[in-house]
Write a protein that holds these residues in place. Structure first.
Motif, short mmCIF file in Angstrom:
data_model
loop_
_atom_site.label_atom_id
_atom_site.label_comp_id
_atom_site.label_asym_id
_atom_site.label_seq_id
_atom_site.Cartn_x
_atom_site.Cartn_y
_atom_site.Cartn_z
N LYS A 167 -4.54 -0.01 -5.51
CA LYS A 167 -3.19 0.53 -5.42
C LYS A 167 -2.44 -0.26 -4.35
O LYS A 167 -2.89 -0.33 -3.21
CB LYS A 167 -3.22 2.03 -5.09
N TYR A 168 -1.33 -0.88 -4.75
CA TYR A 168 -0.63 -1.83 -3.89
C TYR A 168 0.82 -1.35 -3.70
O TYR A 168 1.54 -1.16 -4.69
CB TYR A 168 -0.62 -3.21 -4.53
N ILE A 169 1.24 -1.21 -2.45
CA ILE A 169 2.58 -0.67 -2.22
C ILE A 169 3.68 -1.60 -2.74
O ILE A 169 4.65 -1.15 -3.36
CB ILE A 169 2.81 -0.37 -0.72
N VAL A 170 3.54 -2.91 -2.51
CA VAL A 170 4.61 -3.82 -2.94
C VAL A 170 4.86 -3.68 -4.44
O VAL A 170 6.00 -3.54 -4.89
CB VAL A 170 4.25 -5.28 -2.55
N ASN A 171 3.78 -3.71 -5.22
CA ASN A 171 3.99 -3.63 -6.67
C ASN A 171 4.36 -2.23 -7.12
O ASN A 171 5.08 -2.07 -8.11
CB ASN A 171 2.75 -4.14 -7.41
N SER A 172 3.91 -1.23 -6.41
CA SER A 172 4.37 0.13 -6.70
C SER A 172 5.87 0.25 -6.47
O SER A 172 6.54 1.04 -7.13
CB SER A 172 3.66 1.14 -5.78
N GLY A 173 6.37 -0.53 -5.52
CA GLY A 173 7.79 -0.44 -5.17
C GLY A 173 8.68 -0.75 -6.36
O GLY A 173 9.44 0.10 -6.84
#
Ligand code: G3I
Ligand code: 9MR
Length: 551
Positions: A167-173
């Protein structure tokens, strides 16, 4: 089926809305005319002349376009050209994209972390829970006095990023934002939609129910002590091709980064205004979280992601955060009305670009355009309109000159090229909303046509949709679940000549040409993985065409 030399008629295999532009790509041969027949019959309902022959260097073929926008009567048809097999059947229908749009959203449900998918909602794709993420270790790169390395936090829920389980914040953004943007732009469409997810019927539109699953996780990625946001929650190495419940390696949060803080701030600012009508307390919490992350980023303007030596999973590393800064500033300005954020955006310096996880400045312009009627005096309305229209003009020019009649150019065949064409379509739909230029709507249509079959490999790149679609995505559940058909509703990454995965693949790519460098095999993470940031513009564009195409 594998995508090899594909030399038939290429078109959107789902079909078209009655009022839409309609185009097929026909390989050049002796024929100069085409006809449209009722599917499976010789009943001709329309005929026409093929356009001029044009050489397409990206795919190494010479093609002609068949234009048939005037065919508007609902039904099931095939395009016929002498000397070629009939095209796949396609529909003309007022609900042409409703099912694929719902499936593209439901795909996020199938990628939920930390929860069992029950048969009532997941059907044959029901599975046990995996990755509870209630005992997540602080990696040395993320240690702070209050949370030393090896201490434990809880960070459950969220979506798996892609075919992997991290789970990656940048791509979740960008992914979460694009779903929220789809709702902001087409609220009536989504208010009428039911996805059969566990929250369905709770009074909140399902697109917001689904996005909430990831937003709840994102909120846990912020350190309450300082407002900083961890870059990712991950294993040290990628899991094998197993189901979530079988993947039990320890999980870590890794390094707080400026990019993560700013992407988080942008999403929370957006979410704060979107969820406000449903849950005022939640909206306040999101807004506060956004402002705290923003302040952390201002104090840490260059904390770029550096992959620690013991971590080998996805990086989403980016040494230019000026775009993340601009995007967060724009969303905070729209949500709070505070002029200081507009100043921090440095609007005149911001170009308009097609959004990708590593370049989000275009999202700032799209949001400003969407909210232009309620922005304060500080916002430069003419600049906003000209930035969006300027890029749309360039995309429309590329579309007009393209042999396949698409907006993709050679440079666009990168890892995740299928999302490039849909993010281009998203810009065009915004521009169409601003000024009603029909060419923008038609160029946007070509983007959806491309991913649904009007491409050199003649494949629908959306699992489960189209007569001939991607069958073997690099997606751990699709590989490990023992079911032949892949989990439906996922857009695969698409052709790109990098072929970074070829060493690990038992069969070669069929071609090195950019538009044919695609391998429908589960080994191919560089052309056939699925990802949350690639499905999001599919959701946006398929809903947008339904909502905006005149009857
Ligand atoms: O930034 C350079 C650019 O300067 C250069 O001109 C260009 C030439 O190819 O490359 C650019 O770098 C590319 C980078 O993405 C930034 O766009 C790399 O070539 C390219 O290999 C890289 O691909 C990324 C890939 O991970 C590998 O890191 C994809 O964008 C990204 O979508 C993908 O994301 C993965 C996650 O790490 C893990 N989860 C699955 C997900 C999807 O495959
Ligand atoms: O499965 C991984 C995929 O999600 C990533 O996008 C990709 C690139 O980072 O890496 C994949 O994992 C591969 C690893 O990089 C190399 N060994 C084989 C792995 C695939 O099973």
């Amino acid at each position: 089926i594998t995508a090899t030399a594909a030399d038939g008629i290429k078109l959107n295999q789902l079909g078209f809305l009655p009022g839409a532009d309609k185009v097929a790509v026909v390989p050049d041969g002796a024929a100069r005319d085409f006809s449209i027949v009722r599917a499976g019959s010789d009943t001709v309902v329309q005929s026409g002349t093929l356009g001029p022959a044009t050489n397409a260097p990206e795919s190494g073929d010479t093609v002609r376009l068949a234009h048939f926008a005037s065919l508007q009567t609902p039904g099931r048809y095939q395009l016929r050209v002498a000397g070629l097999p009939d095209s796949p059947p396609f529909e003309i229908s007022a609900s042409a994209y409703q099912a694929v749009n719902a499936a593209a959203l439901k795909a996020y449900y199938f990628n939920r972390a930390g929860v069992a998918l029950d048969a009532a909602h997941a059907g044959i794709y029901a599975r046990a829970a995996g990755h509870p993420d209630t005992q997540v270790l602080i990696h040395a790169s993320a240690a702070s006095p209050a949370r030393p390395a090896g201490s434990v936090i809880s960070s459950p829920k969220g979506w798996y990023d892609a075919g992997d389980y991290n789970k990656y914040i940048v791509n979740s953004g960008i992914s979460t934002y694009t779903l929220l943007a789809a709702y902001e732009d087409f609220p009536a469409y989504f208010q009428a939609q039911r996805l059969n997810i566990p929250e369905s019927g709770n009074g909140v539109p399902d697109i917001l129910n689904e996005a909430r699953w990831n937003i709840d996780w994102m909120l846990t990625m912020q350190d309450p002590a300082d407002g900083g946001v961890y870059h990712k929650l991950t294993n040290l190495r990628f899991d094998g091709m197993v189901m979530p419940a079988q993947a039990t390696a320890p999980r870590y949060v890794v390094q707080k980064t400026t990019a993560a803080a700013l992407d988080f701030a942008a999403v929370m600012a957006t979410a704060s205004r979107v969820y406000a009508p449903y849950d005022a307390a939640l909206a306040t919490r999101m807004r506060t979280a956004a402002q705290q992350a923003w302040r952390w980023a201002q104090a840490h303007p260059r904390d770029y992601y550096r992959q620690p030596a013991d971590v080998a999973t996805g990086e989403y590393a980016d040494n230019d955060v000026s775009d993340e800064q601009a995007w967060a500033a724009a969303e905070l300005y729209i949500t709070t009305g505070d002029n200081a954020y507009y100043q921090a955006l440095h609007a005149p310096e911001q170009a308009m670009t097609v959004a990708a996880w590593s370049d989000v400045r275009g999202l700032a312009w799209l949001s400003l355009a969407r909210h232009r009627k309620t922005l304060g005096a500080a916002a430069d309305q003419a600049l906003i309109a000209s930035r969006v229209d300027g890029l749309a003009q360039q995309l429309a020019a590329a579309w007009q000159q393209s042999p396949y009649g698409i907006t993709l150019q050679k440079k666009d065949y990168v890892w995740g090229s299928n999302a490039v064409v849909l993010n281009q379509a998203m810009v065009l739909l915004h521009a169409y909303r601003l000024n009603g230029k029909r060419a923008y709507l038609d160029a946007a249509q070509s983007g959806l046509d491309y991913v649904l079959g009007r491409n050199a490999v003649e494949l629908s790149f959306v699992t489960g949709y189209g007569t001939r679609s991607a069958l073997h995505p690099h997606h751990r559940p699709s590989v490990a679940d023992g079911i032949d058909a892949p989990v439906p509703g996922w857009l695969v990454g698409g052709p790109q000549p990098g072929q970074q995965d070829k060493q690990g693949c038992p069969q070669p790519y069929p071609s090195a040409l950019p538009a044919r460098s695609y391998l429908d095999h589960a080994c191919s993470y560089a052309s056939n993985e699925i990802a949350i940031n690639w499905n999001a513009p599919l959701v946006y564009v398929s809903a947008g065409l339904q909502a905006l195409t005149p009857a």
